[in-house]
Design a protein around this motif. Structure first.
Motif, PDB file in Angstrom:
ATOM      1  N   LEU A 118      30.315  37.161  44.178  1.00 40.04           N
ATOM      2  CA  LEU A 118      31.745  37.292  43.903  1.00 40.04           C
ATOM      3  C   LEU A 118      31.970  37.229  42.394  1.00 40.04           C
ATOM      4  O   LEU A 118      32.421  36.204  41.875  1.00 40.04           O
ATOM      5  CB  LEU A 118      32.536  36.179  44.601  1.00 40.04           C
ATOM      6  N   PRO A 119      31.632  38.290  41.667  1.00 42.35           N
ATOM      7  CA  PRO A 119      31.847  38.248  40.224  1.00 42.35           C
ATOM      8  C   PRO A 119      33.330  38.164  39.883  1.00 42.35           C
ATOM      9  O   PRO A 119      34.181  38.626  40.647  1.00 42.35           O
ATOM     10  CB  PRO A 119      31.252  39.580  39.750  1.00 42.35           C
ATOM     11  N   LYS A 120      33.622  37.580  38.760  1.00 45.82           N
ATOM     12  CA  LYS A 120      35.001  37.533  38.294  1.00 45.82           C
ATOM     13  C   LYS A 120      35.476  38.953  37.988  1.00 45.82           C
ATOM     14  O   LYS A 120      34.708  39.789  37.507  1.00 45.82           O
ATOM     15  CB  LYS A 120      35.096  36.663  37.045  1.00 45.82           C
ATOM     16  N   PRO A 121      36.751  39.255  38.262  1.00 48.49           N
ATOM     17  CA  PRO A 121      37.267  40.587  37.905  1.00 48.49           C
ATOM     18  C   PRO A 121      37.015  40.924  36.444  1.00 48.49           C
ATOM     19  O   PRO A 121      36.746  42.089  36.113  1.00 48.49           O
ATOM     20  CB  PRO A 121      38.760  40.467  38.219  1.00 48.49           C
ATOM     21  N   LEU A 122      37.087  39.919  35.560  1.00 51.17           N
ATOM     22  CA  LEU A 122      36.831  40.172  34.147  1.00 51.17           C
ATOM     23  C   LEU A 122      35.402  40.633  33.910  1.00 51.17           C
ATOM     24  O   LEU A 122      35.149  41.502  33.063  1.00 51.17           O
ATOM     25  CB  LEU A 122      37.134  38.915  33.328  1.00 51.17           C
ATOM     26  N   THR A 123      34.451  40.071  34.667  1.00 52.25           N
ATOM     27  CA  THR A 123      33.061  40.493  34.524  1.00 52.25           C
ATOM     28  C   THR A 123      32.908  41.969  34.864  1.00 52.25           C
ATOM     29  O   THR A 123      32.246  42.728  34.146  1.00 52.25           O
ATOM     30  CB  THR A 123      32.151  39.654  35.435  1.00 52.25           C
ATOM     31  N   MET A 124      33.517  42.394  35.952  1.00 53.99           N
ATOM     32  CA  MET A 124      33.423  43.802  36.333  1.00 53.99           C
ATOM     33  C   MET A 124      34.174  44.695  35.360  1.00 53.99           C
ATOM     34  O   MET A 124      33.763  45.831  35.103  1.00 53.99           O
ATOM     35  CB  MET A 124      33.945  43.982  37.755  1.00 53.99           C
ATOM     36  N   ALA A 125      35.267  44.199  34.795  1.00 53.50           N
ATOM     37  CA  ALA A 125      35.989  44.971  33.778  1.00 53.50           C
ATOM     38  C   ALA A 125      35.118  45.139  32.534  1.00 53.50           C
ATOM     39  O   ALA A 125      35.092  46.216  31.916  1.00 53.50           O
ATOM     40  CB  ALA A 125      37.301  44.266  33.429  1.00 53.50           C
ATOM     41  N   LYS A 126      34.403  44.088  32.151  1.00 47.01           N
ATOM     42  CA  LYS A 126      33.491  44.188  31.015  1.00 47.01           C
ATOM     43  C   LYS A 126      32.368  45.172  31.304  1.00 47.01           C
ATOM     44  O   LYS A 126      31.935  45.921  30.411  1.00 47.01           O
ATOM     45  CB  LYS A 126      32.909  42.814  30.684  1.00 47.01           C
ATOM     46  N   ARG A 175      34.070  51.897  41.194  1.00 44.42           N
ATOM     47  CA  ARG A 175      34.669  51.490  42.464  1.00 44.42           C
ATOM     48  C   ARG A 175      34.242  50.088  42.880  1.00 44.42           C
ATOM     49  O   ARG A 175      34.774  49.527  43.824  1.00 44.42           O
ATOM     50  CB  ARG A 175      34.254  52.459  43.577  1.00 44.42           C
ATOM     51  N   ALA A 176      33.285  49.512  42.151  1.00 44.60           N
ATOM     52  CA  ALA A 176      32.645  48.273  42.585  1.00 44.60           C
ATOM     53  C   ALA A 176      33.486  47.036  42.274  1.00 44.60           C
ATOM     54  O   ALA A 176      33.848  46.780  41.127  1.00 44.60           O
ATOM     55  CB  ALA A 176      31.278  48.136  41.935  1.00 44.60           C
ATOM     56  N   LYS A 177      33.768  46.279  43.315  1.00 45.14           N
ATOM     57  CA  LYS A 177      34.395  44.965  43.181  1.00 45.14           C
ATOM     58  C   LYS A 177      33.321  43.893  43.053  1.00 45.14           C
ATOM     59  O   LYS A 177      33.491  42.893  42.358  1.00 45.14           O
ATOM     60  CB  LYS A 177      35.265  44.702  44.413  1.00 45.14           C
ATOM     61  N   SER A 178      32.210  44.094  43.741  1.00 45.76           N
ATOM     62  CA  SER A 178      30.997  43.300  43.600  1.00 45.76           C
ATOM     63  C   SER A 178      29.838  44.203  44.005  1.00 45.76           C
ATOM     64  O   SER A 178      30.049  45.268  44.586  1.00 45.76           O
ATOM     65  CB  SER A 178      31.041  42.032  44.456  1.00 45.76           C
ATOM     66  N   PHE A 179      28.607  43.767  43.731  1.00 44.83           N
ATOM     67  CA  PHE A 179      27.477  44.647  44.019  1.00 44.83           C
ATOM     68  C   PHE A 179      26.182  43.854  44.135  1.00 44.83           C
ATOM     69  O   PHE A 179      26.052  42.736  43.632  1.00 44.83           O
ATOM     70  CB  PHE A 179      27.323  45.710  42.935  1.00 44.83           C
ATOM     71  N   SER A 180      25.226  44.471  44.809  1.00 48.36           N
ATOM     72  CA  SER A 180      23.847  44.008  44.830  1.00 48.36           C
ATOM     73  C   SER A 180      22.935  45.233  44.809  1.00 48.36           C
ATOM     74  O   SER A 180      23.286  46.292  45.332  1.00 48.36           O
ATOM     75  CB  SER A 180      23.547  43.194  46.095  1.00 48.36           C
ATOM     76  N   ILE A 181      21.802  45.067  44.181  1.00 50.37           N
ATOM     77  CA  ILE A 181      20.726  46.047  44.282  1.00 50.37           C
ATOM     78  C   ILE A 181      19.709  45.407  45.210  1.00 50.37           C
ATOM     79  O   ILE A 181      19.056  44.421  44.849  1.00 50.37           O
ATOM     80  CB  ILE A 181      20.127  46.365  42.904  1.00 50.37           C
ATOM     81  N   ASP A 222      36.520  40.978  25.608  1.00 50.11           N
ATOM     82  CA  ASP A 222      37.466  41.157  26.701  1.00 50.11           C
ATOM     83  C   ASP A 222      38.116  42.523  26.551  1.00 50.11           C
ATOM     84  O   ASP A 222      38.793  42.780  25.551  1.00 50.11           O
ATOM     85  CB  ASP A 222      38.519  40.053  26.653  1.00 50.11           C
ATOM     86  N   PRO A 223      37.909  43.447  27.510  1.00 50.01           N
ATOM     87  CA  PRO A 223      38.478  44.798  27.354  1.00 50.01           C
ATOM     88  C   PRO A 223      39.994  44.804  27.331  1.00 50.01           C
ATOM     89  O   PRO A 223      40.603  45.762  26.844  1.00 50.01           O
ATOM     90  CB  PRO A 223      37.931  45.563  28.558  1.00 50.01           C
ATOM     91  N   ARG A 224      40.618  43.731  27.818  1.00 51.85           N
ATOM     92  CA  ARG A 224      42.081  43.665  27.775  1.00 51.85           C
ATOM     93  C   ARG A 224      42.585  43.530  26.359  1.00 51.85           C
ATOM     94  O   ARG A 224      43.690  43.974  26.032  1.00 51.85           O
ATOM     95  CB  ARG A 224      42.570  42.499  28.629  1.00 51.85           C
ATOM     96  N   ASP A 225      41.797  42.930  25.474  1.00 45.56           N
ATOM     97  CA  ASP A 225      42.215  42.757  24.087  1.00 45.56           C
ATOM     98  C   ASP A 225      42.352  44.084  23.362  1.00 45.56           C
ATOM     99  O   ASP A 225      43.194  44.240  22.487  1.00 45.56           O
ATOM    100  CB  ASP A 225      41.217  41.868  23.336  1.00 45.56           C
TER     101      ASP A 225
END
Length: 236
Positions: A118-126, A175-181, A222-225
């Motif tokens: 369950l990665p943080k949304p910020l992690t996936m945004a980064k 499209r990924a909210k979370s992922f695994s390989i 932070d991509p929001r910045d």
């Protein structure tokens, strides 16, 4: 030293699945310890030693789940798991915040891989921002992934993509909210010997370049910045 799981391991997993109650577990607890928990811990220790040698500066730790379910989250299920897993990861206040190597054994199969639960949304945004800045690096990793058959990319998707991907090869990441390989398999003969250890070491070795890419995401801006100046200009 890990020598393999046993027929008793499999029998116990099926047994606890269909007899998920304290009396049955207590009567079979020694089998659980000798044939399930201790071998899982030994396997995790040897995989951890391999990964620590490969990445000595990552500060990795090894964790083995216990069979007891959280009493607050039973949701009508019995008090015990019918599967166990170990993980190798960097320590974190939030255990889902870092990419993790894992192996799981269940009554009807085993799996292994690397990714986020369950990665943080910020992690996936980064992650998306990094791919946008430098698509070539991730495209190279994706071609590496597509060039073999042991592992595949599994993603939990948003309902809508988070932006436009630079190429069709990179679309899954937007499209990924979370992922695994990951790799999923039936109960193959190798789990009953040290062969599974060698397969995990080979597989995790393949995944190390992916881990190296993801584990540094926390240090990205932070991509929001980057949107703030544009917003201020619009307001002006």
């Amino acid at each position: 030293m890990f020598t393999g799981f046993t027929g008793e391991t499999v029998d116990f997993m099926w047994g606890i699945r269909f007899n998920n109650e304290r009396d049955w577990f207590e009567a079979h607890k020694q089998i659980y310890l000798e044939h399930f928990y201790h071998p899982m811990r030994e396997l995790g220790d040897e995989v951890y030693a391999y990964l620590r040698e490969e990445r000595p500066d990552c500060g990795l730790i090894r964790k083995v789940t216990r069979i007891y379910r959280d009493a607050r989250r039973l949701h009508g299920r019995g008090p015990y798991k019918d599967h166990l897993w170990f993980s190798v990861e960097q320590p974190s206040e939030q255990w889902t915040a870092k990419p993790t190597f894992w192996f799981e054994l269940a009554p009807d199969g085993w799996s292994c891989g690397m990714g986020y639960y369950l990665p943080k949304p910020l992690t996936m945004a980064k992650l998306r921002a990094r791919i946008t800045r430098d698509p070539e690096t991730m495209e190279k990793l994706m071609r590496r992934l597509e060039g073999q058959e042991e592992f595949g990319l599994s993603v939990e998707e948003y309902k809508k993509p988070r932006g436009a991907a630079p190429s069709a090869l990179l679309e899954p990441w937007y499209r990924a909210k979370s992922f695994s390989i990951l790799h999923e398999d039936k109960l193959t003969e190798e789990i009953f010997s040290r062969d599974i250890l060698e397969r995990l070491k080979q597989g995790f070795g393949f995944l190390l370049p992916f881990y190296d890419y993801f584990v540094t995401l926390d240090g990205d801006p932070d991509p929001r910045d980057s949107r703030e100046p544009a917003k201020q200009e619009e307001r002006g």
